[in-house]
Design a protein around this motif. Sequence first.
Motif, PDB file in Angstrom:
ATOM      1  N   PRO A   1      17.314   6.065   3.436  1.00  0.00           N
ATOM      2  CA  PRO A   1      18.180   7.028   2.732  1.00  0.00           C
ATOM      3  C   PRO A   1      18.369   6.717   1.261  1.00  0.00           C
ATOM      4  N   GLY A   2      17.993   5.518   0.811  1.00  0.00           N
ATOM      5  CA  GLY A   2      18.093   5.176  -0.599  1.00  0.00           C
ATOM      6  C   GLY A   2      19.452   4.717  -1.056  1.00  0.00           C
ATOM      7  N   GLU A   3      20.432   4.645  -0.161  1.00  0.00           N
ATOM      8  CA  GLU A   3      21.780   4.205  -0.512  1.00  0.00           C
ATOM      9  C   GLU A   3      22.476   3.709   0.749  1.00  0.00           C
ATOM     10  N   PRO A   4      23.542   2.922   0.601  1.00  0.00           N
ATOM     11  CA  PRO A   4      24.236   2.415   1.794  1.00  0.00           C
ATOM     12  C   PRO A   4      24.959   3.535   2.528  1.00  0.00           C
ATOM     13  N   GLY A   5      25.051   3.379   3.832  1.00  0.00           N
ATOM     14  CA  GLY A   5      25.735   4.376   4.641  1.00  0.00           C
ATOM     15  C   GLY A   5      25.497   4.166   6.121  1.00  0.00           C
ATOM     16  N   THR A   6      25.850   5.160   6.905  1.00  0.00           N
ATOM     17  CA  THR A   6      25.768   5.096   8.359  1.00  0.00           C
ATOM     18  C   THR A   6      24.858   6.191   8.882  1.00  0.00           C
ATOM     19  N   CYS A   7      24.006   5.844   9.838  1.00  0.00           N
ATOM     20  CA  CYS A   7      23.158   6.825  10.504  1.00  0.00           C
ATOM     21  C   CYS A   7      23.833   7.284  11.795  1.00  0.00           C
TER      22      CYS A   7
ATOM     23  N   LEU B   1      25.087  15.315  24.305  1.00  0.00           N
ATOM     24  CA  LEU B   1      24.957  14.408  25.447  1.00  0.00           C
ATOM     25  C   LEU B   1      25.215  12.958  25.062  1.00  0.00           C
ATOM     26  N   ARG B   2      24.675  12.517  23.936  1.00  0.00           N
ATOM     27  CA  ARG B   2      24.891  11.150  23.454  1.00  0.00           C
ATOM     28  C   ARG B   2      25.070  11.181  21.943  1.00  0.00           C
ATOM     29  N   LEU B   3      25.784  10.184  21.443  1.00  0.00           N
ATOM     30  CA  LEU B   3      25.993  10.058  20.008  1.00  0.00           C
ATOM     31  C   LEU B   3      26.002   8.575  19.674  1.00  0.00           C
ATOM     32  N   PHE B   4      25.065   8.131  18.829  1.00  0.00           N
ATOM     33  CA  PHE B   4      24.969   6.741  18.395  1.00  0.00           C
ATOM     34  C   PHE B   4      25.237   6.662  16.893  1.00  0.00           C
ATOM     35  N   SER B   5      25.763   5.539  16.456  1.00  0.00           N
ATOM     36  CA  SER B   5      25.892   5.297  15.016  1.00  0.00           C
ATOM     37  C   SER B   5      25.504   3.861  14.719  1.00  0.00           C
ATOM     38  N   PHE B   6      24.855   3.650  13.576  1.00  0.00           N
ATOM     39  CA  PHE B   6      24.416   2.317  13.192  1.00  0.00           C
ATOM     40  C   PHE B   6      24.233   2.282  11.679  1.00  0.00           C
ATOM     41  N   PRO B   7      24.402   1.098  11.063  1.00  0.00           N
ATOM     42  CA  PRO B   7      24.232   0.998   9.603  1.00  0.00           C
ATOM     43  C   PRO B   7      22.780   1.210   9.206  1.00  0.00           C
TER      44      PRO B   7
ATOM     45  N   ALA C   1      17.319  17.890  21.783  1.00  0.00           N
ATOM     46  CA  ALA C   1      16.976  17.670  20.379  1.00  0.00           C
ATOM     47  C   ALA C   1      17.603  16.361  19.934  1.00  0.00           C
ATOM     48  N   PHE C   2      16.823  15.523  19.250  1.00  0.00           N
ATOM     49  CA  PHE C   2      17.308  14.305  18.624  1.00  0.00           C
ATOM     50  C   PHE C   2      17.549  14.612  17.145  1.00  0.00           C
ATOM     51  N   GLU C   3      18.792  14.595  16.727  1.00  0.00           N
ATOM     52  CA  GLU C   3      19.148  14.892  15.337  1.00  0.00           C
ATOM     53  C   GLU C   3      19.666  13.611  14.680  1.00  0.00           C
ATOM     54  N   LEU C   4      18.960  13.146  13.680  1.00  0.00           N
ATOM     55  CA  LEU C   4      19.349  11.938  12.963  1.00  0.00           C
ATOM     56  C   LEU C   4      19.879  12.336  11.586  1.00  0.00           C
TER      57      LEU C   4
ATOM     58  N   PRO D   1      26.637   8.931   3.683  1.00  0.00           N
ATOM     59  CA  PRO D   1      26.756   7.921   2.620  1.00  0.00           C
ATOM     60  C   PRO D   1      28.112   7.220   2.662  1.00  0.00           C
ATOM     61  N   SER D   2      28.117   5.944   2.283  1.00  0.00           N
ATOM     62  CA  SER D   2      29.362   5.181   2.278  1.00  0.00           C
ATOM     63  C   SER D   2      30.334   5.710   1.232  1.00  0.00           C
ATOM     64  N   ASN D   3      29.814   6.166   0.100  1.00  0.00           N
ATOM     65  CA  ASN D   3      30.701   6.609  -0.975  1.00  0.00           C
ATOM     66  C   ASN D   3      31.032   8.094  -0.895  1.00  0.00           C
ATOM     67  N   ALA D   4      30.474   8.804   0.091  1.00  0.00           N
ATOM     68  CA  ALA D   4      30.767  10.231   0.244  1.00  0.00           C
ATOM     69  C   ALA D   4      30.686  10.597   1.724  1.00  0.00           C
ATOM     70  N   PRO D   5      31.673  10.207   2.520  1.00  0.00           N
ATOM     71  CA  PRO D   5      31.590  10.406   3.979  1.00  0.00           C
ATOM     72  C   PRO D   5      31.583  11.860   4.405  1.00  0.00           C
ATOM     73  N   ASN D   6      31.910  12.773   3.527  1.00  0.00           N
ATOM     74  CA  ASN D   6      31.911  14.191   3.888  1.00  0.00           C
ATOM     75  C   ASN D   6      30.638  14.916   3.456  1.00  0.00           C
ATOM     76  N   LYS D   7      29.683  14.190   2.919  1.00  0.00           N
ATOM     77  CA  LYS D   7      28.442  14.789   2.438  1.00  0.00           C
ATOM     78  C   LYS D   7      27.252  14.222   3.204  1.00  0.00           C
ATOM     79  N   ASP D   8      27.249  14.460   4.519  1.00  0.00           N
ATOM     80  CA  ASP D   8      26.138  13.983   5.337  1.00  0.00           C
ATOM     81  C   ASP D   8      24.938  14.912   5.185  1.00  0.00           C
ATOM     82  N   ARG D   9      23.779  14.389   5.557  1.00  0.00           N
ATOM     83  CA  ARG D   9      22.556  15.191   5.460  1.00  0.00           C
ATOM     84  C   ARG D   9      21.632  14.879   6.631  1.00  0.00           C
ATOM     85  N   LEU D  10      20.865  15.859   7.010  1.00  0.00           N
ATOM     86  CA  LEU D  10      19.912  15.707   8.102  1.00  0.00           C
ATOM     87  C   LEU D  10      18.670  14.985   7.604  1.00  0.00           C
ATOM     88  N   LEU D  11      18.280  13.925   8.306  1.00  0.00           N
ATOM     89  CA  LEU D  11      17.075  13.185   7.943  1.00  0.00           C
ATOM     90  C   LEU D  11      15.859  13.644   8.731  1.00  0.00           C
ATOM     91  N   ILE D  12      16.050  13.837  10.034  1.00  0.00           N
ATOM     92  CA  ILE D  12      14.919  14.229  10.877  1.00  0.00           C
ATOM     93  C   ILE D  12      15.458  14.795  12.181  1.00  0.00           C
TER      94      ILE D  12
END
Length: 448
Positions: free
Chosen positions: A335-341, A354-360, A416-419, A423-434
């Motif tokens: 992602p080019g910056e720190p944050g959570t997937c 069905l499932r929800l995972f989170s990881f740095p 569907a797997f949505e990743l 971003p750590s500095n903008a938690p309300n501005k998430d974006r779809l990676l794949i």
Amino acid sequence: MKNTLITRPRIWHRLCCTTALLGCLPLLWPRMLPRSWRADAPDIAGALVMGSFLLSLTLIIISSITMLLRLRNLRTLGQLLIWMMQWGITVGAFCVLAYFADVPDITRVPAIAAAHEQEEIEEAPALPADELTGPDALCIPIFPEGHAADVIYPLPNLKTLENEHSDILRAYIEASPRWSLYTGDSTFYTKPGHVVMQPPASGGIPGLVHVAFHRLVGGDRLPSGYSVVKPGDPMPATPAGSEQVPDLAVELHPGHYLLLAWRGTSHAETAHRALNAALAAVDSMVQPLAESPTQQTLRQLLVGKRELESEEPSLLLSEPPSQFGAYQAEAYINPGEPGTCILRIVDLTSNASLRLFSFPARFSENPRVQFRHDIPGSIPSNLRAASFGHESGLLPEKAPLFAICRGPSHQTFPVAFELRFVPSNAPNKDRLLIRRCFMVQSCEGSQQ
């Protein structure tokens, strides 16, 4: 001595409350720590909070029992009330801090707002048959062609490690999620979480080789059903009246074996070549350790190659053969910056999560490099059991696998797997990676 800490337990409780409250700060404000510490911060902070509370609880129990034995009932009751008030104030202070910290909700399902994201979504479900390359991958391709069918593969690297560096070989097996689960179970091939080696499926699937290390402890005997052989011995013949070639227990050292079980065609030559190909594959895995038996090599072997030269992110999914409803995934992202997937698994029929995972997220400023994230391996241990959709008892706790939902196996449905990245500095501005779609099945939870 009346003013010492020993004779004034309330001060100990205050110290425990303060320590627990301070331990919560890295959880509420993770950016206060250096980036290299943030991945381990939840585990350390959780242990600190739990340790402080258990110490305080132990002290109040001992103190209360002591005073009750001295018939100081009212004083005991007063001490318990003060103790509860102290921890109540601590919990209240934590709630106030959590309110102002504005921690992003990892269970929030981000909406796909941008129209161009919808256009890039692939809706054709595929079977989860990707080849994973990380050190946790349980399905390993092998190529029997060129391997002997009459003698056991000599295992030069494993023999060197077992004879000269058995401690580091044992450390590798015990630390590897791929090998550590079934080191004492001879029926490993019937349970999820073990290594399966698969020959090419040319003209149908000839079979599979199930593999595990096995160590005898305290005078245990190797269970029946295995032919005990040594590297370089002749390949054992199929017993009369049996169509299946015998399972092998290749002795690395007295009390330490490599178990192999062939399940497939009864053609002996095909099975023997596949067994030797599996032995060669295991031996090649530890070759770096045999050439350089150091702790640094061990760490590199357990971590594997984390970087991939590519400009496009990718998501790979695998269902190890014979382990129905159990899955492994690898995400290559930067992602080019720190944050959570956040990885969300959605039922395409009902649109239910069905499932929800989170990881740095691992990242760098080089856009041409993607970093490997193992699922579930990259998920912090304290978040795995608490992840949305988790059901205990479906899979062994330490298995490098995850289940999508509970139910009868062999009944597939599209997901569907949505990743996404937060971003750590903008938690309300998430974006779809794949986003990828697969045909998957539920897990019965009866394979353990």
